[in-house]
Design an enzyme around this catalytic site. Structure first.
Site, PDB file in Angstrom:
ATOM      1  N   ARG A  32      27.986  50.073  37.129  1.00 20.32           N
ATOM      2  CA  ARG A  32      28.058  48.881  36.284  1.00 20.32           C
ATOM      3  C   ARG A  32      29.494  48.355  36.217  1.00 20.32           C
ATOM      4  O   ARG A  32      30.442  49.146  36.079  1.00 20.32           O
ATOM      5  CB  ARG A  32      27.562  49.189  34.871  1.00 20.32           C
ATOM      6  CG  ARG A  32      26.091  49.498  34.826  1.00 20.32           C
ATOM      7  CD  ARG A  32      25.570  49.650  33.414  1.00 20.32           C
ATOM      8  NE  ARG A  32      24.293  50.346  33.452  1.00 20.32           N
ATOM      9  CZ  ARG A  32      23.145  49.797  33.820  1.00 20.32           C
ATOM     10  NH1 ARG A  32      23.108  48.519  34.165  1.00 20.32           N
ATOM     11  NH2 ARG A  32      22.032  50.502  33.852  1.00 20.32           N
ATOM     12  N   ASP A  33      29.600  47.025  36.295  1.00 22.52           N
ATOM     13  CA  ASP A  33      30.913  46.394  36.160  1.00 22.52           C
ATOM     14  C   ASP A  33      31.425  46.608  34.735  1.00 22.52           C
ATOM     15  O   ASP A  33      30.685  46.474  33.755  1.00 22.52           O
ATOM     16  CB  ASP A  33      30.805  44.891  36.465  1.00 22.52           C
ATOM     17  CG  ASP A  33      32.164  44.265  36.743  1.00 22.52           C
ATOM     18  OD1 ASP A  33      32.401  43.854  37.890  1.00 22.52           O
ATOM     19  OD2 ASP A  33      32.975  44.187  35.788  1.00 22.52           O
ATOM     20  N   ILE A  34      32.708  46.909  34.624  1.00 25.66           N
ATOM     21  CA  ILE A  34      33.306  47.209  33.319  1.00 25.66           C
ATOM     22  C   ILE A  34      33.422  45.949  32.446  1.00 25.66           C
ATOM     23  O   ILE A  34      33.520  46.049  31.220  1.00 25.66           O
ATOM     24  CB  ILE A  34      34.685  47.890  33.527  1.00 25.66           C
ATOM     25  CG1 ILE A  34      35.069  48.743  32.337  1.00 25.66           C
ATOM     26  CG2 ILE A  34      35.761  46.882  33.885  1.00 25.66           C
ATOM     27  CD1 ILE A  34      36.233  49.682  32.603  1.00 25.66           C
ATOM     28  N   ASN A  90      33.467  38.371  46.703  1.00 27.07           N
ATOM     29  CA  ASN A  90      34.701  37.595  46.609  1.00 27.07           C
ATOM     30  C   ASN A  90      35.680  38.035  47.691  1.00 27.07           C
ATOM     31  O   ASN A  90      35.761  39.230  48.004  1.00 27.07           O
ATOM     32  CB  ASN A  90      35.347  37.791  45.231  1.00 27.07           C
ATOM     33  CG  ASN A  90      34.469  37.277  44.107  1.00 27.07           C
ATOM     34  OD1 ASN A  90      33.762  36.283  44.265  1.00 27.07           O
ATOM     35  ND2 ASN A  90      34.498  37.957  42.967  1.00 27.07           N
ATOM     36  N   VAL A  99      39.901  43.665  43.379  1.00 25.97           N
ATOM     37  CA  VAL A  99      39.904  45.045  43.861  1.00 25.97           C
ATOM     38  C   VAL A  99      39.691  44.997  45.374  1.00 25.97           C
ATOM     39  O   VAL A  99      38.677  44.469  45.839  1.00 25.97           O
ATOM     40  CB  VAL A  99      38.815  45.899  43.180  1.00 25.97           C
ATOM     41  CG1 VAL A  99      38.827  47.315  43.745  1.00 25.97           C
ATOM     42  CG2 VAL A  99      39.014  45.931  41.661  1.00 25.97           C
ATOM     43  N   HIS A 103      33.151  44.908  48.151  1.00 28.44           N
ATOM     44  CA  HIS A 103      32.067  45.191  47.214  1.00 28.44           C
ATOM     45  C   HIS A 103      31.213  43.956  47.019  1.00 28.44           C
ATOM     46  O   HIS A 103      31.670  42.826  47.198  1.00 28.44           O
ATOM     47  CB  HIS A 103      32.601  45.682  45.864  1.00 28.44           C
ATOM     48  CG  HIS A 103      33.612  44.776  45.240  1.00 28.44           C
ATOM     49  ND1 HIS A 103      34.936  44.763  45.631  1.00 28.44           N
ATOM     50  CD2 HIS A 103      33.504  43.838  44.274  1.00 28.44           C
ATOM     51  CE1 HIS A 103      35.596  43.870  44.920  1.00 28.44           C
ATOM     52  NE2 HIS A 103      34.749  43.272  44.088  1.00 28.44           N
TER      53      HIS A 103
HETATM   54  P1  AMP Z   1      36.425  41.299  42.321  1.00 24.24           P
HETATM   55  O1  AMP Z   1      37.122  40.398  41.311  1.00 24.24           O
HETATM   56  O2  AMP Z   1      35.382  40.603  43.136  1.00 24.24           O
HETATM   57  O3  AMP Z   1      37.422  42.061  43.166  1.00 24.24           O
HETATM   58  O4  AMP Z   1      35.608  42.325  41.460  1.00 24.24           O
HETATM   59  C1  AMP Z   1      36.187  43.443  40.881  1.00 24.24           C
HETATM   60  C2  AMP Z   1      35.325  43.809  39.704  1.00 24.24           C
HETATM   61  O5  AMP Z   1      35.625  45.139  39.355  1.00 24.24           O
HETATM   62  C3  AMP Z   1      35.528  42.954  38.461  1.00 24.24           C
HETATM   63  O6  AMP Z   1      34.320  42.299  38.130  1.00 24.24           O
HETATM   64  C4  AMP Z   1      35.965  43.977  37.400  1.00 24.24           C
HETATM   65  O7  AMP Z   1      35.437  43.689  36.122  1.00 24.24           O
HETATM   66  C5  AMP Z   1      35.435  45.264  37.969  1.00 24.24           C
HETATM   67  N1  AMP Z   1      36.110  46.475  37.543  1.00 24.24           N
HETATM   68  C6  AMP Z   1      37.449  46.680  37.438  1.00 24.24           C
HETATM   69  N2  AMP Z   1      37.696  47.945  37.056  1.00 24.24           N
HETATM   70  C7  AMP Z   1      36.488  48.559  36.931  1.00 24.24           C
HETATM   71  C8  AMP Z   1      36.080  49.866  36.561  1.00 24.24           C
HETATM   72  N3  AMP Z   1      36.954  50.834  36.245  1.00 24.24           N
HETATM   73  N4  AMP Z   1      34.753  50.134  36.511  1.00 24.24           N
HETATM   74  C9  AMP Z   1      33.859  49.178  36.814  1.00 24.24           C
HETATM   75  N5  AMP Z   1      34.180  47.931  37.183  1.00 24.24           N
HETATM   76  C10 AMP Z   1      35.479  47.618  37.235  1.00 24.24           C
END
Ligand code: AMP
Length: 119
Positions: A32-34, A90, A99, A103
Site C-alpha cells: 500500500r502507498d504510504i 510516472n 522513487v 513501479h
Molecule cells: P512516484 O511519485 O511515482 O515515484 O511514486 C512513489 C510513491 O511512493 C508515492 O506515491 C509515495 O507516496 C510512495 N511512498 C513513498 N514512501 C513510501 C513508503 N515507505 N511506503 C509506501 N509508499 C511509499
C-alpha cells in the site's frame, strides 16, 4: 535483485523498511502507498532494479506485463475489477516520479475523475 538497489523500494523488498505488503512472488512485490491518492492505492514493484521506464531494456519488457497482470489479478481478488481502476507509471520529473525504482500505481475504490484533473 542485486544489492546495488538502495532505493526506498529496494529496502522494502529486503525488509529493511516496513510496508503493508499485499502481494509478493519471485518477481515482484505489491504494498500500500504510504500517502494514498484513492481509497485503494497499491504500488507494484519489480524485484529487478530498473530506475525508470527509460532504462527498461527489450529483454526486461515482460516485467511491465507482469506488473499489470498482478494489478489486474489483485483487482479481481479484491472485487473491484468490474467497477474499474487506474494504473499509472510516472517517469522522471515531469511525470512526477519520486522513487527511482520502476513501479506501477493501482488506484481504485471511487470514481477517479478526469485524467490530470485539478492541475
Ligand atoms: P512516484 O511519485 O511515482 O515515484 O511514486 C512513489 C510513491 O511512493 C508515492 O506515491 C509515495 O507516496 C510512495 N511512498 C513513498 N514512501 C513510501 C513508503 N515507505 N511506503 C509506501 N509508499 C511509499
Amino acid at each position: 535483485m542485486t544489492q546495488t538497489d538502495t532505493t526506498l523500494f529496494g529496502r522494502i523488498i529486503r525488509r529493511e523498511l516496513p510496508a503493508d505488503i499485499v502481494y509478493e512472488d519471485d518477481e515482484l512485490i505489491a504494498f500500500r502507498d504510504i500517502a494514498p491518492q484513492a481509497p485503494v492505492h497499491v504500488l507494484f514493484v519489480p524485484k529487478t532494479p530498473i530506475a525508470t521506464l527509460n532504462e527498461l531494456t527489450p529483454e526486461q519488457a515482460p516485467v511491465i506485463g507482469r506488473l499489470a497482470l498482478a494489478a489486474a489479478n489483485y483487482a479481481k481478488e479484491q472485487g473491484f475489477a468490474e467497477a474499474g481502476y487506474r494504473i499509472v507509471m510516472n517517469c522522471n520529473d515531469n511525470g512526477g516520479q519520486t522513487v527511482f525504482q520502476l513501479h506501477l500505481h493501482l488506484l481504485a475504490g471511487a470514481p477517479l475523475g478526469g485524467f490530470g484533473e485539478g492541475r
